[in-house]
Design a protein around this motif. Structure first.
Motif, PDB file in Angstrom:
ATOM      1  N   GLY A 421       2.502  -3.044  -3.917  1.00 44.97           N
ATOM      2  CA  GLY A 421       2.438  -2.215  -2.505  1.00 44.97           C
ATOM      3  C   GLY A 421       2.260  -0.954  -2.587  1.00 44.97           C
ATOM      4  N   VAL A 422       2.732  -0.184  -3.828  1.00 41.65           N
ATOM      5  CA  VAL A 422       2.764   1.051  -3.952  1.00 41.65           C
ATOM      6  C   VAL A 422       1.271   1.575  -4.406  1.00 41.65           C
ATOM      7  CG1 VAL A 422       3.334   3.185  -5.644  1.00 41.65           C
ATOM      8  CG2 VAL A 422       5.194   1.550  -4.810  1.00 41.65           C
ATOM      9  N   ASP A 423       0.783   0.619  -5.331  1.00 35.88           N
ATOM     10  CA  ASP A 423      -0.766   0.881  -5.539  1.00 35.88           C
ATOM     11  C   ASP A 423      -1.529   0.934  -4.331  1.00 35.88           C
ATOM     12  OD1 ASP A 423      -2.896   0.903  -7.750  1.00 35.88           O
ATOM     13  OD2 ASP A 423      -3.424  -0.835  -6.659  1.00 35.88           O
ATOM     14  N   SER A 424      -1.193   0.028  -3.454  1.00 30.41           N
ATOM     15  CA  SER A 424      -2.327   0.084  -2.280  1.00 30.41           C
ATOM     16  C   SER A 424      -2.059   1.176  -1.239  1.00 30.41           C
ATOM     17  CB  SER A 424      -1.889  -1.146  -1.256  1.00 30.41           C
ATOM     18  OG  SER A 424      -2.184  -2.473  -2.149  1.00 30.41           O
ATOM     19  N   ASN A 425      -0.993   1.764  -1.359  1.00 28.63           N
ATOM     20  CA  ASN A 425      -0.540   2.852  -0.415  1.00 28.63           C
ATOM     21  C   ASN A 425      -1.118   4.208  -1.179  1.00 28.63           C
ATOM     22  OD1 ASN A 425       1.583   2.822   1.873  1.00 28.63           O
ATOM     23  ND2 ASN A 425       2.064   1.303   0.641  1.00 28.63           N
ATOM     24  N   VAL A 426      -0.913   4.091  -2.478  1.00 32.10           N
ATOM     25  CA  VAL A 426      -1.738   5.218  -3.284  1.00 32.10           C
ATOM     26  C   VAL A 426      -3.138   5.396  -3.063  1.00 32.10           C
ATOM     27  CG1 VAL A 426      -2.236   6.229  -5.584  1.00 32.10           C
ATOM     28  CG2 VAL A 426       0.003   5.606  -5.244  1.00 32.10           C
ATOM     29  N   ALA A 445      -9.448  11.593   9.751  1.00 28.75           N
ATOM     30  CA  ALA A 445      -9.185  11.290   8.251  1.00 28.75           C
ATOM     31  C   ALA A 445      -8.230  10.212   8.010  1.00 28.75           C
ATOM     32  CB  ALA A 445      -8.191  12.477   7.531  1.00 28.75           C
ATOM     33  N   ILE A 446      -7.402   9.648   8.994  1.00 33.26           N
ATOM     34  CA  ILE A 446      -6.746   8.672   8.626  1.00 33.26           C
ATOM     35  C   ILE A 446      -7.518   7.328   8.950  1.00 33.26           C
ATOM     36  CG2 ILE A 446      -4.786   7.045   9.807  1.00 33.26           C
ATOM     37  CD1 ILE A 446      -3.476   9.597  10.195  1.00 33.26           C
ATOM     38  N   ALA A 447      -8.402   7.265  10.051  1.00 34.35           N
ATOM     39  CA  ALA A 447      -9.265   6.229  10.456  1.00 34.35           C
ATOM     40  C   ALA A 447     -10.282   5.957   9.203  1.00 34.35           C
ATOM     41  CB  ALA A 447      -9.969   6.588  11.652  1.00 34.35           C
ATOM     42  N   ALA A 448     -10.931   7.188   8.979  1.00 33.20           N
ATOM     43  CA  ALA A 448     -12.043   6.854   7.762  1.00 33.20           C
ATOM     44  C   ALA A 448     -11.291   6.469   6.244  1.00 33.20           C
ATOM     45  CB  ALA A 448     -12.594   8.249   7.492  1.00 33.20           C
ATOM     46  N   GLY A 449     -10.169   6.905   6.209  1.00 30.66           N
ATOM     47  CA  GLY A 449      -9.424   6.699   4.928  1.00 30.66           C
ATOM     48  C   GLY A 449      -9.278   5.115   4.945  1.00 30.66           C
ATOM     49  N   PHE A 450      -8.469   4.745   6.066  1.00 31.31           N
ATOM     50  CA  PHE A 450      -8.225   3.259   6.077  1.00 31.31           C
ATOM     51  C   PHE A 450      -9.443   2.484   6.031  1.00 31.31           C
ATOM     52  CE2 PHE A 450      -4.082   4.426   7.033  1.00 31.31           C
ATOM     53  CZ  PHE A 450      -3.125   3.723   6.581  1.00 31.31           C
ATOM     54  N   ASP A 451     -10.419   2.757   6.733  1.00 29.27           N
ATOM     55  CA  ASP A 451     -11.545   1.885   6.954  1.00 29.27           C
ATOM     56  C   ASP A 451     -12.351   1.852   5.527  1.00 29.27           C
ATOM     57  OD1 ASP A 451     -11.197   1.579   9.506  1.00 29.27           O
ATOM     58  OD2 ASP A 451     -12.493   3.147  10.168  1.00 29.27           O
ATOM     59  N   ARG A 452     -12.464   2.852   4.791  1.00 28.50           N
ATOM     60  CA  ARG A 452     -13.260   2.919   3.397  1.00 28.50           C
ATOM     61  C   ARG A 452     -12.553   2.322   2.375  1.00 28.50           C
ATOM     62  NH1 ARG A 452     -16.203   8.828   4.043  1.00 28.50           N
ATOM     63  NH2 ARG A 452     -17.238   8.357   5.944  1.00 28.50           N
ATOM     64  N   VAL A 453     -11.011   2.221   2.641  1.00 31.11           N
ATOM     65  CA  VAL A 453     -10.390   1.650   1.169  1.00 31.11           C
ATOM     66  C   VAL A 453     -10.132   0.008   1.637  1.00 31.11           C
ATOM     67  CG1 VAL A 453      -7.915   2.034   1.916  1.00 31.11           C
ATOM     68  CG2 VAL A 453      -8.706   2.316  -0.466  1.00 31.11           C
ATOM     69  N   LEU A 454     -10.015  -0.238   2.791  1.00 30.08           N
ATOM     70  CA  LEU A 454      -9.725  -1.809   3.277  1.00 30.08           C
ATOM     71  C   LEU A 454     -10.732  -2.701   2.383  1.00 30.08           C
ATOM     72  CD1 LEU A 454      -8.695  -3.707   5.067  1.00 30.08           C
ATOM     73  CD2 LEU A 454     -10.722  -3.654   6.626  1.00 30.08           C
ATOM     74  N   VAL A 455     -12.009  -2.398   2.157  1.00 28.11           N
ATOM     75  CA  VAL A 455     -12.837  -3.352   1.237  1.00 28.11           C
ATOM     76  C   VAL A 455     -12.372  -3.391  -0.174  1.00 28.11           C
ATOM     77  CG1 VAL A 455     -15.236  -3.758   0.102  1.00 28.11           C
ATOM     78  CG2 VAL A 455     -14.952  -2.787   2.634  1.00 28.11           C
ATOM     79  N   THR A 456     -11.842  -2.341  -0.791  1.00 34.01           N
ATOM     80  CA  THR A 456     -11.256  -2.150  -2.231  1.00 34.01           C
ATOM     81  C   THR A 456     -10.162  -2.897  -2.066  1.00 34.01           C
ATOM     82  OG1 THR A 456     -12.308   0.122  -2.529  1.00 34.01           O
ATOM     83  CG2 THR A 456     -10.511  -0.593  -3.756  1.00 34.01           C
ATOM     84  N   ILE A 457      -9.037  -2.857  -1.155  1.00 36.51           N
ATOM     85  CA  ILE A 457      -7.896  -3.716  -1.212  1.00 36.51           C
ATOM     86  C   ILE A 457      -8.170  -5.112  -0.978  1.00 36.51           C
ATOM     87  CG2 ILE A 457      -5.570  -4.019   0.113  1.00 36.51           C
ATOM     88  CD1 ILE A 457      -5.738  -0.991   0.782  1.00 36.51           C
ATOM     89  N   VAL A 458      -8.909  -5.466  -0.103  1.00 35.78           N
ATOM     90  CA  VAL A 458      -9.324  -6.734   0.094  1.00 35.78           C
ATOM     91  C   VAL A 458      -9.785  -7.463  -1.198  1.00 35.78           C
ATOM     92  CG1 VAL A 458     -10.560  -8.563   1.361  1.00 35.78           C
ATOM     93  CG2 VAL A 458      -9.410  -6.632   2.476  1.00 35.78           C
ATOM     94  N   ASN A 493       1.365  -8.115   1.329  1.00 35.01           N
ATOM     95  CA  ASN A 493       0.771  -6.712   1.009  1.00 35.01           C
ATOM     96  C   ASN A 493      -0.289  -6.407   1.636  1.00 35.01           C
ATOM     97  OD1 ASN A 493       1.465  -4.470  -0.850  1.00 35.01           O
ATOM     98  ND2 ASN A 493      -0.525  -4.741  -1.466  1.00 35.01           N
ATOM     99  N   VAL A 494      -1.184  -7.338   1.966  1.00 36.86           N
ATOM    100  CA  VAL A 494      -2.520  -6.929   2.618  1.00 36.86           C
ATOM    101  C   VAL A 494      -2.098  -6.359   4.231  1.00 36.86           C
ATOM    102  CG1 VAL A 494      -4.654  -7.542   3.627  1.00 36.86           C
ATOM    103  CG2 VAL A 494      -4.173  -8.220   1.463  1.00 36.86           C
ATOM    104  N   PHE A 495      -1.130  -7.321   4.755  1.00 38.83           N
ATOM    105  CA  PHE A 495      -0.726  -6.956   5.873  1.00 38.83           C
ATOM    106  C   PHE A 495       0.094  -5.686   6.226  1.00 38.83           C
ATOM    107  CE2 PHE A 495       2.862  -7.241   9.195  1.00 38.83           C
ATOM    108  CZ  PHE A 495       1.950  -7.486  10.390  1.00 38.83           C
ATOM    109  N   THR A 496       0.944  -5.246   5.066  1.00 41.61           N
ATOM    110  CA  THR A 496       1.600  -4.136   5.348  1.00 41.61           C
ATOM    111  C   THR A 496       0.950  -2.908   5.003  1.00 41.61           C
ATOM    112  OG1 THR A 496       2.678  -4.679   3.095  1.00 41.61           O
ATOM    113  CG2 THR A 496       3.940  -5.581   4.938  1.00 41.61           C
ATOM    114  N   ALA A 497       0.188  -3.013   3.872  1.00 46.20           N
ATOM    115  CA  ALA A 497      -0.379  -2.028   3.326  1.00 46.20           C
ATOM    116  C   ALA A 497      -1.601  -1.177   4.369  1.00 46.20           C
ATOM    117  CB  ALA A 497      -1.026  -2.138   2.206  1.00 46.20           C
TER     118      ALA A 497
END
Length: 522
Positions: A421-426, A445-458, A493-497
């Motif tokens: 969970g911490v790794d995903s938030n970092v 910044a928040i919208a772009a940050g989440f959109d661009r990191v989503l593929v990596t997390i999944v 973790n995917v849901f919460t992060a």
């Protein structure tokens, strides 16, 4: 306010509520494994020689019956050992017919060697190895069915050691260990055989008309007189080859007989019904002995041809004995006897200490991670704390709802979930920082940050889910416990992060004055 923010908050609240409901109260809804709850662990050796001996004896008896059917008269058939039996006195005139029948009946499993009129059949080495392996596998399956019907939560029944004939059995939370052991070890071999003569009070009287020796193809089996309440030991002379065996059973259940005393009712499968119909139709007026583990339980007279699928075992059973026998018959007979090699009991005090230490480790880990996140990411660290905490709540809810068992390695999986969970938030926070460095506003910044990191997390989570699935499929004991927690932890973790963390950022920004360009603290 952000679009659909209210619905997002309601979804988070609903998921959290369901998770809490699933494991509340934890003492009743969270199932603990052997290492936490206590129980018993036993190591058995499957006496595979028994399975080989039965295979050889059965083959010799069936071949002898086939010889009679084909009108081939031989001097005798005798078993010489585990792997070998002999047929003596084969008439020269029937030699060719004998060889053809032997090839048809035994060619796949036995090698034949002849010396004059004597033919020796020896089990092929690869068949012997295969039968030993099958005996262990069948024992594992049978024991697993039995302990599951006992109501044991997540028992472990698996191969053990390097000798290929040992089995480990772990029964979490079992209180009556002796009862569990009796259920596991009981072979419960059911046979229905035609009675040639009897009952008699002793073997000598029974065999007096046969020269004091059981005729070929017959055997003496002890039992009770069959009279209600009379447990006097008597003896029956029965056919060696069973008309019906436990393999022909479809189901068994405890019931009551016509005297309202405990009995066991069993149902035959289609093949069993066919056999039962034929043997009762051909032997009206004769007795049919119902034999359990080498003891005649009852020997009713066949009054007419019986074509129904259900029959009953009566005897001097208690209700518990009838229930136990039904369970054992349903699960199938063991292919060989079991020898206890080791037995150990885990006390609940050890489990309580393990749970307490695991919970403390999780809380300390969460606390240290939160301090670091607050120090490094300032107020955004609170977002990470809520996200990780909710991840643990959902994970526990998942496990409680699906009945998964919590083990000590599973607690380690909880601690690992904190790290994930911490790794995903970092990853998310660092991406948002990069976007803010380009002079974008907080919302963008928040919208772009989440959109661009989503593929990596999944991508990383799917890879880990595949690894967890393989660990669960091919692992045993502690490995499966760890894989279970890891799997559910990754899913939550995917849901919460992604979903929960983003919703919290959007909620914070929505509380600020419209049009504000103030940057978030991260």
């Amino acid at each position: 306010m952000y679009k659909n923010l209210q619905w997002k908050l309601l979804v988070i609240a609903a998921v959290t509520g369901l998770a809490v409901w699933s494991f509340t109260p934890p003492s009743k809804k969270v199932k603990l494994g052997l290492d936490l709850k206590g129980g018993v662990q036993m190591v058995y050796r499957v006496e595979t020689d028994d399975a080989i001996r039965i295979e050889t004896e059965t083959a010799s008896e069936q071949f002898h019956e086939a010889l009679k059917t084909d009108n081939i008269t031989v001097g005798g058939v005798k078993v010489n050992g585990l792997l070998e039996f002999q047929v003596e006195g084969v008439p020269p005139a029937s030699e060719q017919q004998f060889r053809q029948l032997a090839q048809t009946q035994l060619g796949q499993s036995f090698d034949r060697d002849s010396n004059g009129t004597t033919h020796t059949f020896r089990m092929k080495p690869n068949i012997a190895v295969q039968r030993r392996t099958e005996a262990v596998q069948q024992a594992i399956q049978t024991i697993d069915r039995r302990v599951n019907e006992l109501g044991v939560s997540e028992p472990i029944v698996a191969p053990y050691g390097t000798t290929n004939d040992q089995i480990i059995v772990q029964l979490p939370g079992v209180q009556d260990v002796n009862h569990a052991k009796s259920i596991i070890k009981n072979t419960a071999i059911l046979e229905i055989k035609l009675v040639e003569s009897g009952p008699m009070s002793d073997e000598q009287t029974l065999l007096s008309s046969h020269g004091g020796k059981a005729p070929e193809g017959m055997e003496v089996v002890p039992g009770t007189s069959g009279a209600r309440g009379d447990t006097t030991r008597v003896f029956y002379l029965v056919k060696r080859v069973a008309a019906i065996t436990g393999r022909d059973l479809r189901n068994a259940k405890p019931t009551l007989d016509e005297y309202n005393t405990p009995a066991v009712s069993f149902t035959l499968n289609n093949e069993g019904v066919t056999k039962f119909t034929r043997v009762t139709g051909d032997n009206v007026g004769r007795q049919l002995a119902i034999i359990l583990d080498g003891l005649v339980q009852s020997a009713p007279v066949i009054e007419s041809r019986i074509s129904q699928a259900e029959a009953r075992i009566t005897g001097t059973f208690t209700q518990q004995e009838a229930a136990d026998l039904s369970l054992i018959l349903r699960s199938g007979a063991l292919p060989a006897s079991l020898t206890v090699l080791a037995e150990s009991t885990v006390g609940p005090s050890l489990g309580e200490e393990s749970v307490r230490a695991g919970v403390m480790a999780s809380l300390v880990g969460l606390g240290l991670v939160t301090i670091f996140m607050l120090f490094y990411y300032k107020l955004a660290g609170i977002n990470a704390f809520v996200s990780v905490s909710l991840n643990l709540v959902i994970l526990l809810g998942f496990m409680a709802y699906l009945g998964a068992v919590m083990t000590l390695p599973g607690i380690a999986g909880f601690i690992l979930t904190i790290g994930m969970g911490v790794d995903s938030n970092v990853l998310i926070f660092e991406r948002i920082r990069e976007e803010m460095a380009t002079k974008k506003g907080a919302k963008q910044a928040i919208a772009a940050g989440f959109d661009r990191v989503l593929v990596t997390i999944v991508d990383t989570h799917v890879s880990s889910l595949i690894a967890a699935a393989f660990l669960f499929q091919f692992g045993t004991g502690p490995i499966r416990g760890f894989a279970t927690t890891l799997f559910f932890g990754l899913a939550s973790n995917v849901f919460t992060a992604v979903f929960v963390s983003r919703t919290m950022f959007e909620f914070i920004l929505s509380r600020r004055s419209a049009g504000s360009t103030q940057q978030i603290s991260i």
